[in-house]
Structure formats: C-alpha cells, structure tokens
Design an enzyme around this catalytic site. Structure first.
Site, PDB file in Angstrom:
ATOM      1  N   CYS A  38       0.830  -1.213   0.000  1.00 61.61           N
ATOM      2  CA  CYS A  38       0.000   0.000   0.000  1.00 61.61           C
ATOM      3  C   CYS A  38       0.862   1.259   0.000  1.00 61.61           C
ATOM      4  O   CYS A  38       1.860   1.341   0.726  1.00 61.61           O
ATOM      5  CB  CYS A  38      -0.903  -0.010   1.231  1.00 61.61           C
ATOM      6  SG  CYS A  38      -1.996   1.405   1.365  1.00 61.61           S
TER       7      CYS A  38
ATOM      8  N   ARG B  58     -13.160   0.307  -4.616  1.00 61.64           N
ATOM      9  CA  ARG B  58     -12.536   0.395  -3.296  1.00 61.64           C
ATOM     10  C   ARG B  58     -11.881   1.755  -3.103  1.00 61.64           C
ATOM     11  O   ARG B  58     -11.875   2.303  -2.011  1.00 61.64           O
ATOM     12  CB  ARG B  58     -11.491  -0.718  -3.145  1.00 61.64           C
ATOM     13  CG  ARG B  58     -10.903  -0.827  -1.736  1.00 61.64           C
ATOM     14  CD  ARG B  58      -9.848  -1.929  -1.697  1.00 61.64           C
ATOM     15  NE  ARG B  58      -9.565  -2.377  -0.345  1.00 61.64           N
ATOM     16  CZ  ARG B  58      -8.619  -1.877   0.433  1.00 61.64           C
ATOM     17  NH1 ARG B  58      -7.886  -0.867   0.005  1.00 61.64           N
ATOM     18  NH2 ARG B  58      -8.412  -2.356   1.642  1.00 61.64           N
TER      19      ARG B  58
END
Length: 500
Positions: free
Chosen positions: A318, A417
């Site tokens: 991430c 998302r």
C-alpha cells in the site's frame, strides 16, 4: 486544525518484556482462539476461529483454494469482490460445497484429453492426481483417476489419451455419499489409499476424501466450519453495488461479509451497514473499516459493524500514505482503537472485535499486535507467498516468486474500493504491483507461526489472547537497540525461515 500530542509508532518500535512463566504455560495449554464477530460481554461470539489469522480481501490472495486451506488450519478467508457479482458468488458457493474432510474435486479432466494436457494441469496446480469424468467437470460421471505415478513424460507419448493410462473406476475403491468422515478415513487407511472418490448411485462424482486432509486435521484439530460441517467463508463487498452484490453472496452461502475500503470512516459505510442490518438482521455479520482512531471505531460500531479493521497505509503493498498523506502508525492506531473498543464494551455490554490489517512484516509483529489488544489479524503478503494463493509462480534471476499486487494498483483497477472521482477507473494508484518470495505450502508456515506465537505468549506468562493483552508489558525500542542486533556476522547457509 488539531495536532495530536504523540509520535505515530509502528509495531516494529516495541518489544515485549517477559512475565513470569508458570507451570501452566506450555504450548499445549495455549489457546489462540478469537471472536470473529460482535457479542454480548460474558457470552461467546457466534463465530470463533481457532487460529486468529484471516486472508486479505485481495485478488492476489483470496481464492476458494486459499479459503479452504485456511479454514482447515482454523483460520478464515475472505473472497475478494473486485470481480463480477456472479463470479464472486460462484467462488463462495465453491467453498460451501466442501464439508470438512469431503473436498469438491478441483482437478478434473476428460478421458479423451491427452497425457500432455493432464501433465500441464497437474503441474500448474502443483498436484499429483486428477479425477477423470465424462465431461471433465467436478460432478460428471466418474470414470477413474490418473496420477503422476501412472505415466512419465519421457516414457509415454504425451499425445496418448488419459484413458490409456488412467486407473478405471471399476478397479478403484469408492464410497457412497452417505458415508461418514470417520468411516471414509478408515477406508483410506484400510485400503492404503491417497484418494477416496465419493460416487452417487448414478455414477456422478460427489466429492473426494484425501489422506493428507486426515493428517491436517490431526495437526490443526479445529477447522473453521458451520453447523453442517461445511467450511466457513467470508466475502468482501463495496459501498457501490452492495444492494445487488450482498443478496447474491448470502444466497451463495457467505458466512461473514466485510466492507473493503482503505478509509472506512464514511457515511457510505454507515449506509451499507444499515442496509444489511435492515434487510437481513443479525443473521448476516458484516465487518467494516479501515480506521485508525477511536472516533471512527465508535461511528462504525454504532452503525452496526460486527468487527472493525484497523490500519491505513501500513500494508507492504500500500502507498496510500505516500499518495494522500493519510494514515497512522499501526501500533498507535491499535492503542487508540483498542481503548475505544473496551470503553464501548463497558458502556454498552457489546464487545466488537477488532482486526489488525497492515504493518505486519514478521511473525513477532503479530505478537506485538495481539499484546496491544487486536483480536485477529488480516494478512496479504504473508498468504500471497504460498502455493495456495491464486497468482502465478514465476522465476526471477533463478529465484522463485509469486506475483503480488495491491488493490489500489492499476493492475487490480479496483475503482470501487478507491473512489477517486473517476468514471470507473483509477486516477492515481494507491498500491503497487510486484513479487514476493515463494514460501511453499501454507500449512507448513502457519504451523511455524502458531508455534512462535505460543512461545512468545508463554514467555509473557499467558495462555489466552485476552490474558496476553491484559498482562503484556511493552517497551519502546530505541535506535541503539536496533544497532545492537545488527552486528555483522557471516552466517552459515541454512534453510530460510518461511515465517519471515
């Protein structure tokens, strides 16, 4: 503007100070079980897991095979939602077709296929045996079995048919669908079988029972199953098409849902939670997140979340912190959310489990997270390395890797998302695309991770996760502490630790 009077700290910045180890502190006495969904204080959670490890809601991690394997170990898997509703529902249904010990046959082939085709199929799946059915489907008419022991690529013509080398059904020991698992296991040992096909009177293949599953059950003992002894399965959802996706997932048999988002402190998650509770009641547990502070925890708890994920920007794949500047060190986030969880439980009598999602680069980070109070942990990179993950095994400069990408990467294109205002596409990436070193089978590494967690808890004088949290003594780590452990030394060659 408000500036918090703290330093944002990671799990890597703490060590545990040992407590007294008593006679009761033995590996056999350590209970790692954890609640998965909300429950009243003093009562058991409707769903508990024996091993507090769950798979990340990612296309590079979640699959029926991973979910089944994890359930066998006592953990829990979530099928990812970055795919059409029908495809995700089919994956959920695939898992629910498995009873503990009775497998849905996932390697199947027609008798007219070539030996080269079955060899490629077995190699790609890293298996050594396939069921032969008339139509090559898991529930076609059972015709036999073919394994890597039935032919050799250098001895036999790979253009020959599977039928020419398979073990025909009439020569095999098979079982009736009414058989119990204990009887099936007895037949496996009595007849020295690796596979026991379960075949209906019509000749249709119902399922298979594997010798190795018996050994797995003896190793892990507490599989994650429902009242019908089917494996439990979770499913990720988003805040866009949830009114169409969620009913389909429930019909397919999903045991638990989870809203998957990099930032869960939103009215959109509240709306999704209220939809589920209004339409399906408490019979459909649903988790929410991700959050990094007590405010967000309480907001989602009041909205009906059955568990709440903690962590923004701490995952290995991430880059949300780099791109958007939001997040918090995982240790700091857990400390804040755990305090709010416990305060909420004291005020309302309702305990809402929290899930540590991100910031877990080694097994000892897991121990720190449990000491800080998380109930279970969600892992992406950890599971992506294994044979059971759905990605390709590739060789780079002579070393084996598994492909791994974040849901915020262009490869995943998970716009639902990461809503960035684009028209169903990502304007910028919040995840990367790469590789992780291949680590072999999930079963071996989970066994090692469990052993490490138990050893840590024993050193801290605890035999349950709750006692571990309540009794843990932690100390921040200085830069000099790091330097003390990094003295240069030439190590002897030895097998690498798959838990790292």
């Amino acid at each position: 503007m408000k500036i918090l009077d703290e330093t944002s700290r990671t799990l890597n910045e703490y060590l545990l100070v040992p407590n007294l180890t008593t006679e009761d502190c033995t590996p056999g006495n350590v209970d790692l079980s954890a609640p998965l969904v909300r429950h009243r204080l003093g009562e058991q959670s409707p769903i508990r897991i024996a091993v507090p490890l769950v798979s990340a809601i990612m296309g590079a991690v979640s699959s029926p095979r991973m979910t089944i394997s994890l359930a066998q170990c006592g953990g829990f898997g979530f099928i990812h939602h970055n795919q059409p509703i029908t495809a995700q529902a089919e994956m959920v249904s695939n898992v629910k077709q498995h009873k503990a010990g009775f497998r849905h046959s996932d390697i199947n082939i027609k008798p007219t296929a070539t030996l080269g085709e079955v060899a490629g199929l077995l190699q790609a799946a890293e298996r050594d045996i396939a069921a032969v059915t008339d139509d090559g489907t898991p529930h076609g008419t059972f015709l036999g079995l073919i394994s890597t022991r039935d032919f050799h690529p250098k001895r036999h013509d790979l253009n020959d048919s599977v039928e020419s080398r398979m073990q025909p059904a009439k020569s095999l020991v098979v079982a009736d669908p009414s058989i119990s698992l204990s009887h099936a296991n007895a037949m496996i040992w009595d007849h020295r079988l690796d596979v026991l096909p379960v075949v209906a009177d019509t000749g249709r293949l119902e399922s298979i029972v594997l010798r190795r599953d018996y050994e797995l059950h003896k190793t892990f003992r507490n599989e994650t199953i429902d009242s019908d002894k089917r494996f439990r399965v979770g499913a990720g959802v988003n805040t866009h098409d949830y009114q169409e996706r969620i009913p389909a997932l429930i019909r397919a048999g999903a045991d638990v849902l989870c809203i998957d988002s990099s930032d869960g402190y939103s009215v959109w998650q509240r709306n999704t939670l209220q939809y589920v509770k209004g339409e399906f009641g408490d019979q459909t547990p649903i988790g929410a997140g991700n959050v990094v502070d007590g405010r967000a925890f309480r907001y989602l708890a009041d909205a009906g979340a059955d568990f709440i994920k903690v962590g923004i920007g701490g995952g290995s794949i991430c880059i949300t912190r780099d791109q958007k500047g939001i997040g918090r060190g995982q240790a700091s986030a857990l400390i804040d959310v755990v305090a709010e969880r416990d305060a909420y439980a004291k005020e309302t009598g309702i305990y809402i489990p929290i899930c540590c999602d991100g910031g877990l680069l080694s097994d000892y980070h897991m121990a720190i997270a449990f000491a800080l109070g998380t109930d279970f942990i969600m892992l992406g990179r950890y599971f992506a390395r294994f044979t059971e993950s759905p990605t390709k095994l590739v060789r780079v400069n002579g070393q084996l890797f598994k492909e791994y990408w974040g849901e915020g990467s262009q490869r995943a294109r998970n716009w639902s998302r990461y809503d960035q205002g684009g028209e169903q596409h990502l304007v910028f990436e919040e995840g990367v695309d790469g590789y992780v070193p291949y680590a072999g089978s999930l079963y071996d590494t989970v066994t090692m991770t469990i052993a490490k967690l138990k050893a840590t808890m024993i050193s801290c004088g605890s035999t349950t996760l709750r006692a571990f949290h309540e009794n843990a003594v932690l100390v921040p780590v200085s830069h000099q502490s790091y330097l003390q452990n990094t003295a240069e030394i030439q190590l002897r060659d030895r097998p690498s630790d798959p838990g790292q």
